[in-house]
Design a protein around this motif. Structure first.
Motif, mmCIF file in Angstrom:
data_model
loop_
_atom_site.group_PDB
_atom_site.id
_atom_site.type_symbol
_atom_site.label_atom_id
_atom_site.label_comp_id
_atom_site.label_asym_id
_atom_site.label_seq_id
_atom_site.Cartn_x
_atom_site.Cartn_y
_atom_site.Cartn_z
ATOM 1 N N LEU A 210 7.114 7.242 20.276
ATOM 2 C CA LEU A 210 6.515 6.023 19.626
ATOM 3 C C LEU A 210 7.242 4.742 19.549
ATOM 4 O O LEU A 210 7.453 4.235 18.650
ATOM 5 C CB LEU A 210 6.081 6.057 18.418
ATOM 6 C CG LEU A 210 4.920 7.470 18.337
ATOM 7 C CD1 LEU A 210 4.377 7.604 16.982
ATOM 8 C CD2 LEU A 210 3.765 7.041 19.400
ATOM 9 N N ASN A 211 8.050 4.441 20.799
ATOM 10 C CA ASN A 211 8.793 3.138 20.829
ATOM 11 C C ASN A 211 8.016 1.919 21.517
ATOM 12 O O ASN A 211 7.655 2.405 22.640
ATOM 13 C CB ASN A 211 10.151 3.489 21.693
ATOM 14 C CG ASN A 211 11.266 3.801 20.930
ATOM 15 O OD1 ASN A 211 11.922 2.990 20.154
ATOM 16 N ND2 ASN A 211 11.675 5.045 20.718
ATOM 17 N N TYR A 212 7.735 0.871 21.078
ATOM 18 C CA TYR A 212 6.930 -0.006 21.658
ATOM 19 C C TYR A 212 7.508 -0.892 22.534
ATOM 20 O O TYR A 212 7.063 -1.577 23.628
ATOM 21 C CB TYR A 212 6.244 -0.710 20.620
ATOM 22 C CG TYR A 212 5.415 0.107 19.649
ATOM 23 C CD1 TYR A 212 4.769 1.154 19.890
ATOM 24 C CD2 TYR A 212 5.407 -0.059 18.332
ATOM 25 C CE1 TYR A 212 3.933 1.944 19.232
ATOM 26 C CE2 TYR A 212 4.944 0.912 17.373
ATOM 27 C CZ TYR A 212 4.134 1.798 17.677
ATOM 28 O OH TYR A 212 3.583 2.713 16.914
ATOM 29 N N ASP A 213 8.604 -1.460 22.212
ATOM 30 C CA ASP A 213 9.174 -2.780 22.946
ATOM 31 C C ASP A 213 10.210 -2.396 23.818
ATOM 32 O O ASP A 213 10.835 -3.418 24.638
ATOM 33 C CB ASP A 213 9.471 -3.653 21.811
ATOM 34 C CG ASP A 213 8.604 -3.983 21.027
ATOM 35 O OD1 ASP A 213 7.313 -4.219 21.182
ATOM 36 O OD2 ASP A 213 8.809 -4.295 19.752
ATOM 37 N N GLN A 214 10.761 -1.119 23.965
ATOM 38 C CA GLN A 214 12.088 -0.992 24.831
ATOM 39 C C GLN A 214 11.958 0.814 25.009
ATOM 40 O O GLN A 214 11.551 1.554 24.382
ATOM 41 C CB GLN A 214 13.448 -1.058 24.057
ATOM 42 C CG GLN A 214 13.549 -0.509 22.579
ATOM 43 C CD GLN A 214 14.520 -1.043 22.135
ATOM 44 O OE1 GLN A 214 15.263 -2.135 21.960
ATOM 45 N NE2 GLN A 214 15.614 0.027 21.437
ATOM 46 N N PRO A 215 12.727 1.234 26.261
ATOM 47 C CA PRO A 215 13.003 2.429 26.112
ATOM 48 C C PRO A 215 13.811 3.147 24.816
ATOM 49 O O PRO A 215 14.465 2.575 24.292
ATOM 50 C CB PRO A 215 13.769 2.575 27.334
ATOM 51 C CG PRO A 215 13.828 1.385 28.212
ATOM 52 C CD PRO A 215 13.431 0.445 27.143
ATOM 53 N N SER A 316 9.096 -1.802 15.833
ATOM 54 C CA SER A 316 9.232 -1.827 17.220
ATOM 55 C C SER A 316 9.089 -0.342 17.561
ATOM 56 O O SER A 316 9.250 -0.009 18.593
ATOM 57 C CB SER A 316 10.556 -2.280 17.502
ATOM 58 O OG SER A 316 11.532 -1.491 16.634
ATOM 59 N N GLY A 317 8.494 0.382 16.431
ATOM 60 C CA GLY A 317 8.384 1.882 16.649
ATOM 61 C C GLY A 317 7.802 2.799 15.557
ATOM 62 O O GLY A 317 7.519 1.985 14.457
ATOM 63 N N ALA A 318 7.425 3.798 15.585
ATOM 64 C CA ALA A 318 6.683 4.733 14.614
ATOM 65 C C ALA A 318 5.316 4.178 14.323
ATOM 66 O O ALA A 318 4.811 3.597 15.018
ATOM 67 C CB ALA A 318 7.635 4.764 13.315
#
Length: 394
Positions: A210-215, A316-318
């Motif tokens: 659940l990373n949204y903006d980057q690997p 940016s995640g979770a």
């Protein structure tokens, strides 16, 4: 005879979970919108459910090998390599009873009484409790002034101040409760501080899908020999109740970690392992639709919070938002959260429950439906308007 005084003396230092207490309180309020639970509201993918059914029908009802079935560990090895470039052989992977047991096993295996563990805060309190039970000392490092990230400077200063008793640093990314994660460059800089020191890095990467903006970045790429990696299928495949975690480390470490694992649970349920093998083998992209929906939900909540004057770092995640209460409202986050639940019918966890740096904040989980989020934001907006009107009358 009062037998409690003969229990483990460390238990007096372990407090019951404030988070669960608040969640239980909120659950008894009719029509409340609940943003407390960090649990996906999605169903486990159908192909994973069918794998469990096939496992039951095949009478896979006996003990699995203690460290996990060969199929699951092989599929986990392939998954980690394909998705993140993390290379662990099956014999370097232990299948645990969720990430929770993996954390316990790692901490108890590493610590001797008096050892210190650096824990950046705000953080999920589980790590702190496990360190105390193991006879260690949690060193809580407030990261609220550095965008909720442990910086190389903070890490180096803490190690220098605490001395040679520092045995471990805990990193959770993407983070519960903040939703903040690290870039690979930021983790590499932390690795440079830890390298060649007798300090383990416990990296909880349960939200890696659940990373949204980057690997997804990982300390394992630059500090593998000192890193104990924790992941699993709870968040990636909406399998919280299946209780399957993964504990990964170089084999010289997993050979030792497996001792605590064996004597704690023997092995995880065979049927659950068969389901998880299917999830990691044939469901490598099962999280993608969930991730897309989570981002939409996040953005709806952020828009409302910004409109109301709350200060929020964009996650940016979770699936958590950690937001600072608007300055003209009640600043005692616990008092605010309980009144918001009772009066506004919105449940958000007090930020101070997650340690230093959390005062004046709330944590909202957006692992709930868009319909509930919309209703919750409407109720939050009305609550804030009412509070401001009340202040003006006073």
């Amino acid at each position: 005879m009062e037998m409690t005084k003969y229990l483990n003396k460390q238990l007096v230092n372990v407090q019951p979970s404030n988070i669960l207490a608040f969640a239980n309180f909120a659950a008894d309020i009719p029509n409340i919108v609940n943003f407390t639970l960090g649990e996906p509201d999605f169903d486990t993918p159908e192909h994973v459910q069918q794998a469990a059914i096939r496992s039951i029908q095949a009478n896979h009802s006996h003990y699995a090998p203690s460290n996990g079935t060969q199929e699951l560990r092989q599929n986990a090895s392939d998954f980690l390599a394909a998705k993140y470039g993390q290379h662990y052989a099956p014999e370097e992977i232990i299948v645990t009873e969720g990430a929770t047991e993996a954390i316990y096993t790692a901490i108890v295996s590493v610590l001797n009484p008096g050892d210190k563990v650096i824990i950046p805060t705000p953080t999920f309190p589980l790590y702190i409790a496990d360190v105390i039970v193991a006879g260690g000392q949690p060193i809580l490092v407030d990261t609220s002034a550095t965008d909720f990230k442990l910086t190389p400077e903070l890490l180096a200063d803490t190690i220098a101040h605490e001395g040679p008793a520092v045995k471990m640093v805990v990193l959770n990314y993407p983070s519960n409760p903040t939703g903040i994660t690290y870039s690979q460059a930021e983790l590499d800089a932390l690795a440079d501080i830890l390298r060649d020191k007798p300090i383990f890095a416990l990296c909880d990467e349960i939200y890696s899908e659940l990373n949204y903006d980057q690997p997804h970045a990982s300390l394992t790429k630059t500090l593998r020999e000192q890193t104990i990696l924790i992941t699993g299928v709870s968040k990636s495949h909406a399998m919280t109740g299946w209780r399957i975690g993964l504990l990964c480390a170089p084999k010289v470490l997993t050979d030792e970690l497996s001792k605590i694992h064996q004597f704690t649970i023997t092995s995880t349920a065979t049927v659950m392992q068969d389901a998880a093998a299917e999830a990691l083998g044939n469901g490598q992209d099962d999280a993608l639709p969930m991730k897309t929906e989570y981002q939409k939900r996040r953005d709806v909540i952020l828009e409302t919070l910004n409109e109301l004057g709350f200060q929020t770092a964009k996650p940016s995640g979770a699936f958590y938002i950690y937001t600072k209460i608007a300055p003209d409202l009640e600043q005692d986050d616990e008092k605010f959260a309980y009144d918001l639940a009772k009066t506004g019918l919105v449940a958000a966890v007090p930020g101070s429950y997650f340690g230093p740096g959390g005062a004046h904040y709330l944590r909202l989980s957006y692992a709930t439906s868009m319909a509930e989020i919309t209703r919750g934001m409407t109720q939050l907006r009305q609550y804030v308007v009412d509070q401001r009107n009340e202040s003006e009358r006073i």
